[in-house]
Scaffold this motif. Sequence first.
Motif, mmCIF file in Angstrom:
data_model
loop_
_atom_site.group_PDB
_atom_site.id
_atom_site.type_symbol
_atom_site.label_atom_id
_atom_site.label_comp_id
_atom_site.label_asym_id
_atom_site.label_seq_id
_atom_site.Cartn_x
_atom_site.Cartn_y
_atom_site.Cartn_z
ATOM 1 N N THR A 12 1.083 -0.916 0.003
ATOM 2 C CA THR A 12 0.447 -0.059 -0.382
ATOM 3 C C THR A 12 1.208 1.361 0.003
ATOM 4 O OG1 THR A 12 0.133 -0.189 2.516
ATOM 5 C CG2 THR A 12 -2.251 -0.894 1.209
ATOM 6 N N ALA A 476 -1.489 -9.190 3.974
ATOM 7 C CA ALA A 476 -2.250 -8.214 4.330
ATOM 8 C C ALA A 476 -1.478 -7.278 5.281
ATOM 9 C CB ALA A 476 -4.269 -8.079 4.412
ATOM 10 N N LYS A 477 -1.214 -8.199 6.685
ATOM 11 C CA LYS A 477 -0.899 -7.618 7.612
ATOM 12 C C LYS A 477 0.582 -6.849 6.945
ATOM 13 C CE LYS A 477 -2.169 -11.191 10.949
ATOM 14 N NZ LYS A 477 -2.846 -10.295 11.751
ATOM 15 N N ASP A 479 1.158 -5.764 4.531
ATOM 16 C CA ASP A 479 0.508 -4.351 3.977
ATOM 17 C C ASP A 479 0.010 -3.007 5.115
ATOM 18 O OD1 ASP A 479 1.012 -5.418 1.105
ATOM 19 O OD2 ASP A 479 -1.288 -5.872 0.906
ATOM 20 N N GLU A 480 -0.504 -3.199 5.547
ATOM 21 C CA GLU A 480 -0.750 -2.751 6.922
ATOM 22 C C GLU A 480 0.934 -2.609 7.470
ATOM 23 O OE1 GLU A 480 -3.234 -2.421 11.632
ATOM 24 O OE2 GLU A 480 -3.445 -4.786 9.391
ATOM 25 N N TRP A 481 1.494 -2.879 8.000
ATOM 26 C CA TRP A 481 2.541 -2.908 8.906
ATOM 27 C C TRP A 481 3.734 -1.768 7.750
ATOM 28 C CZ3 TRP A 481 3.467 -9.262 10.309
ATOM 29 C CH2 TRP A 481 2.773 -9.443 10.926
ATOM 30 N N SER A 483 2.846 0.241 5.127
ATOM 31 C CA SER A 483 2.028 1.653 5.491
ATOM 32 C C SER A 483 1.925 2.461 5.836
ATOM 33 C CB SER A 483 1.224 1.890 4.574
ATOM 34 O OG SER A 483 -0.450 0.711 5.524
ATOM 35 N N ALA A 484 2.586 1.694 7.277
ATOM 36 C CA ALA A 484 3.050 2.954 8.623
ATOM 37 C C ALA A 484 4.022 3.342 9.078
ATOM 38 C CB ALA A 484 2.364 2.511 9.545
#
Length: 504
Positions: A12, A476-477, A479-481, A483-484
């Motif tokens: 992301t 997906a996890k 991607d989340e980590w 993107s932060a």
Amino acid sequence: MSLLKRITAGLTALSLVAVCTGCKNTTTAMTIGDYVVPAGVYLYYLNSAYSTALSQLAEENPDLDTTDIKAVKASVLEGKDVRTWCEDKAIEFCTDFVATEKKFDELGLVLDADAQTNIDSMMDYYWASYEETMTENGISQESFKKVMTSSYKSEQIFDYYYAVGGEEGVTDEELRQYYIENNIRAQYVTFDLHDGDGNLLKSEEKAEIKALAEEYQKRVEDAYKAGGADAVMTEMDAVQEDYAAYKESVAAAETEAEAEAESADGEVVVDETSAVLEAPRILTAEEVSSPEDTTEAETAEDTTEPETEAETSAETSAEEESVSEENADTEAETSEHSDVPAEEASDGETADSETDETSDSDAEAEDIDDDLSDDALLAEEETSAPYQNENIISVINKDDYDNEEDIHYTPDETVYNKLLEITEADYGKVYFIEEDESYYLVVRYDITQRMTEDDLWTESAVQNAEYGKYYDAFEAKMDEWASALTVTRNEASFKRYDPYEYNF
């Protein structure tokens, strides 16, 4: 679980890509969050990105010469010039790397002894093979080890969440059901419709193969009526063996026919040559009287004129007398070196020798018997393996493929689709499938009958099921980590490190 692949799908959007102005030190490539990424790690991923770019360019444009740097530079990938595309892709890889490092520490995970041993072994192997290439491209051993270690850390993070009993509450039963739904237990016999030269058979020859296949099908159907799926497995094994024997007989007949044809073409020449080679040669007067050919003449005479009975008897007597004299000399020599009389020493030695030889022979015979017994048992085990002709075929998820042409069906698409549509009520029934270049007899069985720890449901199968079922969720996890995280580029490094200048 097998090593998790480095995530190559796009992450992301990064929350911030800043520029580090005034940076001249090129030993670091960027800072992601509070993690300083060494230049060697970035160079490794930039190299990977460039290799990916070349593969993608070749796929999109088969006529492109990817060894032509000018042609590559002039190309475009996803609306970007190739260098920009590679730099962005390398940033994604680095961000994934840092996200893994930070999450591993955050969860308090530690690499176990097995992982450390594997890392050390892989480092010994790969660094020994690629040290020169790595160092020439600015990748140190330390940076390379960081990248390799990251894969093992990623694996342990995955297990933390998705192994049986992990944070997400995964159960063995869930994984078992996933495996059952995504694998097909099947058996099939393929009737190839080509001759030994690879040519498609003629209509009458196809008809013969079809009749044979239908005969086999009738045998299997009768077995199903008599004993259900278990009887079908036995009969399908027999069909497999019978058809293999049939193919061997056909191949042997073709070979024999070819040999006869070749023999007919050169029959006269071959026979005359053979006759000349095999006929006894009569020596000329010059050869008999020639000193340099005396040996040859004698040899010819010896092989064509057998000894008389008297000559043979005389030679035999002479040989026996010679042997007796040698034995007498041996006995005399033995008595000179021993307090025991020669006759007794000889008898004792012979007895011991015979005993030892007999014992050794018996032992060797027992060893041979044991070896033969072991071989027989092994052969029996291999022959009686209950599932040796079965196949476990993975169910294909077309969403996993960007191009359906990349999908490989086992054994082909028509058979795969037929197996897929067979319901539980029809497990054990045989189906005949007719294709242009092959005929098939296919059977689907109940896979749950083999879901034991010493058969299909092994530790490796459990781990593969974890990966297959939950990797998308894990991605997906990630991607989340990622993107932060904030990325700050060291522009001096990005300017200096050019993917086109790699020394491969």
